[in-house]
Design a protein around this motif. Structure first.
Motif, PDB file in Angstrom:
ATOM      1  N   LEU A  84       0.788  -1.261  -0.037  1.00 56.92           N
ATOM      2  CA  LEU A  84       0.092  -0.051   0.021  1.00 56.92           C
ATOM      3  C   LEU A  84       0.810   1.331  -0.006  1.00 56.92           C
ATOM      4  N   TRP A  85       2.215   1.123   0.721  1.00 56.07           N
ATOM      5  CA  TRP A  85       2.836   2.418   0.876  1.00 56.07           C
ATOM      6  C   TRP A  85       3.494   2.776  -0.578  1.00 56.07           C
ATOM      7  N   LEU A  86       3.990   1.667  -1.069  1.00 55.52           N
ATOM      8  CA  LEU A  86       4.631   2.033  -2.488  1.00 55.52           C
ATOM      9  C   LEU A  86       3.474   2.358  -3.678  1.00 55.52           C
ATOM     10  N   GLN A  87       2.008   1.986  -3.414  1.00 51.75           N
ATOM     11  CA  GLN A  87       1.300   2.520  -4.429  1.00 51.75           C
ATOM     12  C   GLN A  87       0.902   3.966  -4.082  1.00 51.75           C
ATOM     13  N   ALA A  88       0.872   4.154  -2.785  1.00 56.48           N
ATOM     14  CA  ALA A  88       0.384   5.579  -2.532  1.00 56.48           C
ATOM     15  C   ALA A  88       1.595   6.583  -2.319  1.00 56.48           C
ATOM     16  N   LYS A  89       2.804   5.991  -2.604  1.00 53.06           N
ATOM     17  CA  LYS A  89       4.092   6.863  -2.584  1.00 53.06           C
ATOM     18  C   LYS A  89       3.988   7.857  -1.419  1.00 53.06           C
ATOM     19  N   TRP A  90       3.857   7.467  -0.274  1.00 50.12           N
ATOM     20  CA  TRP A  90       3.935   8.021   1.038  1.00 50.12           C
ATOM     21  C   TRP A  90       5.484   8.217   1.714  1.00 50.12           C
ATOM     22  N   GLY A  91       5.628   9.117   2.477  1.00 48.85           N
ATOM     23  CA  GLY A  91       6.862   9.274   3.107  1.00 48.85           C
ATOM     24  C   GLY A  91       7.290   8.239   4.248  1.00 48.85           C
ATOM     25  N   TYR A  92       8.474   8.279   4.755  1.00 47.74           N
ATOM     26  CA  TYR A  92       9.021   7.141   5.530  1.00 47.74           C
ATOM     27  C   TYR A  92       8.139   7.181   6.794  1.00 47.74           C
ATOM     28  N   GLY A  93       7.771   8.650   7.255  1.00 49.08           N
ATOM     29  CA  GLY A  93       7.056   8.431   8.283  1.00 49.08           C
ATOM     30  C   GLY A  93       5.929   7.943   8.561  1.00 49.08           C
ATOM     31  N   ARG A  94       5.027   7.686   7.249  1.00 48.79           N
ATOM     32  CA  ARG A  94       3.738   7.140   7.358  1.00 48.79           C
ATOM     33  C   ARG A  94       4.236   5.675   7.412  1.00 48.79           C
ATOM     34  N   LEU A  95       5.242   5.135   6.637  1.00 46.42           N
ATOM     35  CA  LEU A  95       5.525   3.645   6.832  1.00 46.42           C
ATOM     36  C   LEU A  95       6.146   3.109   8.036  1.00 46.42           C
ATOM     37  N   ALA A  96       6.620   3.972   8.917  1.00 44.18           N
ATOM     38  CA  ALA A  96       7.047   3.595  10.281  1.00 44.18           C
ATOM     39  C   ALA A  96       5.757   3.796  11.235  1.00 44.18           C
ATOM     40  N   THR A  97       4.949   4.423  10.863  1.00 47.08           N
ATOM     41  CA  THR A  97       3.658   4.634  11.854  1.00 47.08           C
ATOM     42  C   THR A  97       2.962   3.267  11.490  1.00 47.08           C
ATOM     43  N   MET A  98       2.902   3.021  10.096  1.00 43.99           N
ATOM     44  CA  MET A  98       2.020   1.905   9.905  1.00 43.99           C
ATOM     45  C   MET A  98       2.730   0.581  10.461  1.00 43.99           C
ATOM     46  N   PHE A  99       4.165   0.511  10.401  1.00 48.02           N
ATOM     47  CA  PHE A  99       4.925  -0.568  10.993  1.00 48.02           C
ATOM     48  C   PHE A  99       4.340  -0.893  12.464  1.00 48.02           C
ATOM     49  N   PHE A 100       4.455   0.389  13.221  1.00 49.44           N
ATOM     50  CA  PHE A 100       4.003   0.345  14.590  1.00 49.44           C
ATOM     51  C   PHE A 100       2.694  -0.194  14.777  1.00 49.44           C
ATOM     52  N   GLY A 101       1.855  -0.032  13.954  1.00 49.79           N
ATOM     53  CA  GLY A 101       0.289  -0.389  14.203  1.00 49.79           C
ATOM     54  C   GLY A 101       0.350  -1.824  14.412  1.00 49.79           C
ATOM     55  N   GLY A 102       1.316  -2.604  14.229  1.00 53.34           N
ATOM     56  CA  GLY A 102       1.228  -4.080  14.599  1.00 53.34           C
ATOM     57  C   GLY A 102       1.882  -4.465  15.950  1.00 53.34           C
ATOM     58  N   ILE A 103       2.656  -3.443  16.422  1.00 50.81           N
ATOM     59  CA  ILE A 103       3.268  -3.777  17.969  1.00 50.81           C
ATOM     60  C   ILE A 103       2.639  -2.868  18.830  1.00 50.81           C
ATOM     61  N   VAL A 104       1.925  -1.830  18.721  1.00 48.49           N
ATOM     62  CA  VAL A 104       1.463  -0.968  19.779  1.00 48.49           C
ATOM     63  C   VAL A 104       0.007  -1.517  19.740  1.00 48.49           C
ATOM     64  N   PRO A 105      -0.611  -1.893  20.964  1.00 50.48           N
ATOM     65  CA  PRO A 105      -1.853  -2.231  20.900  1.00 50.48           C
ATOM     66  C   PRO A 105      -2.655  -1.105  20.599  1.00 50.48           C
ATOM     67  N   LEU A 106      -3.822  -1.468  19.766  1.00 52.30           N
ATOM     68  CA  LEU A 106      -4.890  -0.338  19.260  1.00 52.30           C
ATOM     69  C   LEU A 106      -4.536   0.596  18.266  1.00 52.30           C
ATOM     70  N   LEU A 107      -3.154   0.542  18.043  1.00 50.01           N
ATOM     71  CA  LEU A 107      -2.752   1.551  17.127  1.00 50.01           C
ATOM     72  C   LEU A 107      -3.104   1.130  15.703  1.00 50.01           C
ATOM     73  N   SER A 108      -2.962  -0.220  15.371  1.00 55.41           N
ATOM     74  CA  SER A 108      -3.459  -0.354  14.046  1.00 55.41           C
ATOM     75  C   SER A 108      -5.079  -0.063  13.738  1.00 55.41           C
ATOM     76  N   PHE A 109      -5.723  -0.177  14.622  1.00 51.91           N
ATOM     77  CA  PHE A 109      -7.270   0.063  14.408  1.00 51.91           C
ATOM     78  C   PHE A 109      -7.343   1.862  14.053  1.00 51.91           C
ATOM     79  N   PHE A 110      -6.549   2.787  14.945  1.00 51.91           N
ATOM     80  CA  PHE A 110      -6.550   4.144  14.313  1.00 51.91           C
ATOM     81  C   PHE A 110      -6.031   4.432  13.179  1.00 51.91           C
ATOM     82  N   ILE A 111      -4.828   3.804  12.780  1.00 54.24           N
ATOM     83  CA  ILE A 111      -4.229   3.736  11.541  1.00 54.24           C
ATOM     84  C   ILE A 111      -4.915   3.349  10.213  1.00 54.24           C
ATOM     85  N   GLU A 112      -5.369   2.217  10.503  1.00 56.51           N
ATOM     86  CA  GLU A 112      -6.703   1.743   9.451  1.00 56.51           C
ATOM     87  C   GLU A 112      -7.539   2.786   9.142  1.00 56.51           C
TER      88      GLU A 112
END
Length: 127
Positions: A84-112
């Motif tokens: 998704l990140w490659l298709q949307a051509k977002w920055g590295y900050g968004r990529l890192a935030t999305m990565f943390f979505g699977g490590i920090v409880p509840l964050l994946s729901f907010f990011i999604e």
């Protein structure tokens, strides 16, 4: 009066959002929800160490298996995030935030929710 013309930043964002395929967004949404639910279960399993419930051998084994399943699902989640990140051509900050979505409880729901709200209008225009 007429609506003001879109700023270059807004038009670039719309172009990026329209480049995302509906399948990539759907895969990301499904994996974000599954990963988030499993992470909450694993996190609740950690409460056995503070004496919230009895630590039997069966409980230890079950939560060990759940933690391994979450690890596997997290890897699949990362693949969908990168796609998704490659298709949307977002920055590295968004990529890192999305990565943390699977490590920090509840964050994946907010990011999604945020990603879906951002990309859904362009997807509906294409349909």
């Amino acid at each position: 009066m007429t609506d003001p013309a879109a700023t270059p930043a807004e038009s670039a964002e719309a172009t990026r959002a329209s480049a995302v395929t509906p399948g990539a967004l759907l895969r990301y949404r499904v994996m974000a929800i599954i990963t988030g639910v499993l992470l909450i279960v694993v996190f609740l399993g950690m409460l056995r160490y503070v004496g919230l419930f009895e630590r039997t051998e069966e409980v230890e084994e079950a939560f060990g298996i759940l933690a391994q399943v979450h690890g596997f699902v997290y890897i699949v989640y990362l693949v969908t995030v990168v796609q998704l990140w490659l298709q949307a051509k977002w920055g590295y900050g968004r990529l890192a935030t999305m990565f943390f979505g699977g490590i920090v409880p509840l964050l994946s729901f907010f990011i999604e929710r945020r990603v879906t709200r951002e990309l859904r209008p362009a997807q509906e225009e294409r349909a």
